[in-house]
Design an enzyme around this catalytic site. Structure first.
Site, PDB file in Angstrom:
ATOM      1  N   GLY A   1       0.841  -1.200   0.000  1.00  0.00           N
ATOM      2  CA  GLY A   1       0.000   0.000   0.000  1.00  0.00           C
ATOM      3  C   GLY A   1       0.869   1.239   0.000  1.00  0.00           C
ATOM      4  O   GLY A   1       2.087   1.163  -0.188  1.00  0.00           O
ATOM      5  N   GLY A   2       0.229   2.380   0.210  1.00  0.00           N
ATOM      6  CA  GLY A   2       0.960   3.638   0.193  1.00  0.00           C
ATOM      7  C   GLY A   2       1.982   3.734   1.314  1.00  0.00           C
ATOM      8  O   GLY A   2       3.050   4.326   1.164  1.00  0.00           O
ATOM      9  N   MET A   3       1.650   3.142   2.454  1.00  0.00           N
ATOM     10  CA  MET A   3       2.508   3.285   3.631  1.00  0.00           C
ATOM     11  C   MET A   3       3.379   2.070   3.913  1.00  0.00           C
ATOM     12  O   MET A   3       4.508   2.208   4.385  1.00  0.00           O
ATOM     13  CB  MET A   3       1.622   3.494   4.874  1.00  0.00           C
TER      14      MET A   3
ATOM     15  N   LYS B   1       2.972  -6.312   8.737  1.00  0.00           N
ATOM     16  CA  LYS B   1       2.976  -5.053   7.985  1.00  0.00           C
ATOM     17  C   LYS B   1       4.237  -4.283   8.366  1.00  0.00           C
ATOM     18  O   LYS B   1       4.481  -4.007   9.545  1.00  0.00           O
ATOM     19  CB  LYS B   1       1.726  -4.225   8.302  1.00  0.00           C
TER      20      LYS B   1
ATOM     21  N   ASP C   1     -11.496   5.015   5.098  1.00  0.00           N
ATOM     22  CA  ASP C   1     -11.131   4.448   3.789  1.00  0.00           C
ATOM     23  C   ASP C   1     -11.861   3.119   3.555  1.00  0.00           C
ATOM     24  O   ASP C   1     -11.256   2.141   3.128  1.00  0.00           O
ATOM     25  CB  ASP C   1      -9.610   4.266   3.705  1.00  0.00           C
TER      26      ASP C   1
ATOM     27  N   LYS D   1     -13.827   0.628   1.562  1.00  0.00           N
ATOM     28  CA  LYS D   1     -14.025   0.344   0.136  1.00  0.00           C
ATOM     29  C   LYS D   1     -13.910  -1.177  -0.049  1.00  0.00           C
ATOM     30  O   LYS D   1     -13.385  -1.868   0.846  1.00  0.00           O
ATOM     31  CB  LYS D   1     -12.981   1.075  -0.720  1.00  0.00           C
TER      32      LYS D   1
ATOM     33  N   ASN E   1     -10.769  -3.019   0.848  1.00  0.00           N
ATOM     34  CA  ASN E   1     -10.388  -3.074   2.256  1.00  0.00           C
ATOM     35  C   ASN E   1     -11.304  -3.985   3.081  1.00  0.00           C
ATOM     36  O   ASN E   1     -11.334  -3.888   4.304  1.00  0.00           O
ATOM     37  CB  ASN E   1     -10.361  -1.672   2.861  1.00  0.00           C
TER      38      ASN E   1
ATOM     39  N   ASP F   1      -7.122  -2.560   6.828  1.00  0.00           N
ATOM     40  CA  ASP F   1      -6.414  -1.307   6.575  1.00  0.00           C
ATOM     41  C   ASP F   1      -6.952  -0.124   7.384  1.00  0.00           C
ATOM     42  O   ASP F   1      -7.638   0.751   6.850  1.00  0.00           O
ATOM     43  CB  ASP F   1      -6.431  -0.975   5.069  1.00  0.00           C
TER      44      ASP F   1
END
Lengths: 235, 297
Positions: free
Chosen positions: B35-37, B55, B147, B149, B152, B165
């Site tokens: 993911g982004g992070m 993670k 977030d 969706k 997720n 997430d």
């Protein structure tokens, strides 16, 4: 956002415009180290130019970059520095006056190992990928190769040649396919020392790789994008 | 310059990116997602001899702020002890400073993948309700996911539903500021504007999801969706619990809060709800009519 790892050098894009001559020289050296091989090989595959013509193009390209301040036209908002440089190279290659290029050879410039690069092209069978993919692959190789060189220099300065030798033996020569026990026997040290030395070298190597990427990019966003490209996520 | 072979480059690439887990009880098995992070790995917990999900802060976003965010995410999940939220087992920092946390490994598919296969509306609504209940639990504990969706939401092999997430989840009242978190298309208008958001922002995302999951919904269900994703937050359900309650009413054939029904609508709903009883009464009346007619002949 400040990086977790300390950044010791600033972007070559900015450093090339510096008033400090030493910084400019160092930035230019990094730029050449990172890009001459990928650009030369890309030029050889993307064009029908002979090896000699591509050598001229590559030498004169870097000479002009230094003289003409061509990098000042780089706008990070329009794309990555790597692509910008490749497009500049394409343009230069198309416009180059061979005679002028030859005149710029030598004269205190860094000697590039074109013969080696030519042998590598023959061995690597680049016809399996596009010139752009080949350029990307060679750029990845250059980043890691420069990082290895810097790690070697830094460890030599710090008197840690043994640590580097362990890293070289395990992670370079044997690509991780050697047991720690064998390494310990080879260097006559304890297995735990092998673990510690390797961990320390890898940490330092990781920091150097990120440092190089920061130098080769002009913004945090571009840095992240290049880091992902380097690590194989967004090739 | 050192010349590196393809094997060397591949190995250096791996060792640069791969987390150094020396000194921990975990060993990387494979990368699962990015993911982004952070990067999520399947890892082997050698101590307890089980597989977990790990993670790890992505190398390219390593910063003290990002590190704090990963640890905050782990703490948020740890505080939200609910069957719809994967439990966090452990957290720490790698030798290079990157933060990580270990959690339950979910074997399954995302709701996006699940919904793309052939499933009944009833099945999809059952899953949606589980998502609402999980979000409602977080809302009740003062957290906004921000977030929600289909990507997720994970559906486990035994039908378990997990909301994943929680990286951008924040306590209610602490969601504004320069950072706009979320996914375009699922973000409420106020979230897109970077304003402080409340539970109704998650309701909006749930509404978008519900709309995508239901083909040709009945009028009351359409009204539920419209209310959930009303651009004006004061006109939405106040939280996921209220949305779930209205959806349960719809599924039970009761009158839903979002839909003003007329006489005919109410009658249709009641007939539909008490179909068996209505059928029995109708059969009885028909029989009586036949007997009456037979007597006259």
């Amino acid at each position: 956002m400040s990086p977790l790892f300390p950044t010791t050098r600033r972007s070559v894009v900015l450093a090339l415009a510096s008033d400090d001559r030493e910084e400019r020289t160092r930035a230019f050296d990094t730029l050449v180290s990172l890009y001459w091989r990928p650009l030369y090989k890309y030029g050889r595959i993307a064009s029908t130019h002979s090896p000699a013509d591509c050598e001229d193009t590559t030498q004169s390209f870097f000479a002009r970059l230094l003289e003409n301040d061509a990098l000042s036209g780089y706008d990070p908002a329009k794309g990555g520095f790597r692509t910008f440089l490749r497009v500049l190279y394409d343009r230069h290659s198309a416009n180059e006056v061979k005679a002028a290029g030859r005149l710029k050879r030598g004269g205190g410039q860094r000697q590039l190992e074109f013969a080696d690069a030519e042998a590598e092209i023959a061995a690597e069978a680049p016809q399996t990928s596009t010139p752009e993919e080949y350029f990307h692959r060679e750029w990845v190789r250059s980043v890691f190769a420069l990082a290895v060189d810097r790690l070697r220099e830094e460890t030599e300065r710090a008197g840690k040649q043994t640590q580097f030798a362990i890293f070289e033996d395990y992670d370079l020569d044997h690509a991780g396919k050697l047991s720690y026990r064998d390494l310990a026997a080879r260097f006559a040290i304890a297995e735990t020392s092998v673990t510690n030395h390797l961990a320390a070298m890898r940490k330092q190597f990781r920091e150097i790789v990120l440092d190089i990427l920061r130098e080769a990019t002009a913004s945090e966003q571009e840095f992240r994008s290049e880091a992902r490209a380097l690590l194989g996520v967004e090739p | 310059m050192t010349r590196l072979s393809n094997d060397m480059v591949a190995h250096l690439r791996d060792l640069t990116e791969a987390p150094d887990l020396g000194g921990t009880r975990y060993a990387i098995v494979r990368e699962i997602a990015r993911g982004g992070m952070g990067v999520i790995y399947e890892a082997d917990d050698r101590e307890l001899q089980r597989r977990v999900a790990l993670k790890v802060l992505a190398l390219e976003v390593s910063s003290p702020q990002a590190q704090a965010r990963i640890l905050e995410e782990a703490r948020t999940i740890a505080r939200l002890d609910h069957p719809g939220i994967v439990p966090v087992h452990d957290a720490g920092a790698l030798p290079d400073g990157r933060a990580w946390y270990a959690m339950k490994l979910v074997q399954g598919v995302t709701l996006r993948e699940y919904a793309s296969r052939d499933h009944s509306m009833a099945d999809l609504l059952r899953i949606f309700l589980r998502v609402c209940e999980t979000a409602a639990f977080a809302h009740a504990h003062g957290f906004i996911h921000r977030d929600i969706k289909p990507d997720n939401v994970m559906i486990g092999s035994f039908g378990e539903v997990f909301v994943m997430d929680w990286g951008v989840a924040r306590p209610a009242g602490m969601t504004g500021g320069a950072e706009i978190a979320g996914t375009h298309g699922y973000m409420s208008p106020e979230q897109e504007r970077g304003e402080d958001v409340d539970a109704s922002a998650d309701v909006y995302a749930l509404g978008v999801m519900l709309e995508a999951m239901t083909a040709r919904p009945a009028r009351p269900l359409r009204a539920i969706i419209a209310m959930a994703r009303n651009p004006e937050r004061s006109q939405r359900y106040k939280d996921a619990g209220a949305l779930a309650a209205d959806l349960v009413r719809f599924l039970d054939g009761e009158r839903v809060g979002a839909y003003r029904e007329g006489m005919i609508g109410a009658l249709t709903r009641l007939i539909s709800k008490h179909r068996a009883l209505v059928g029995l009464v109708a059969a009885y009346l028909v029989m009586r009519a036949i007997i009456l007619l037979w007597g006259r002949v």
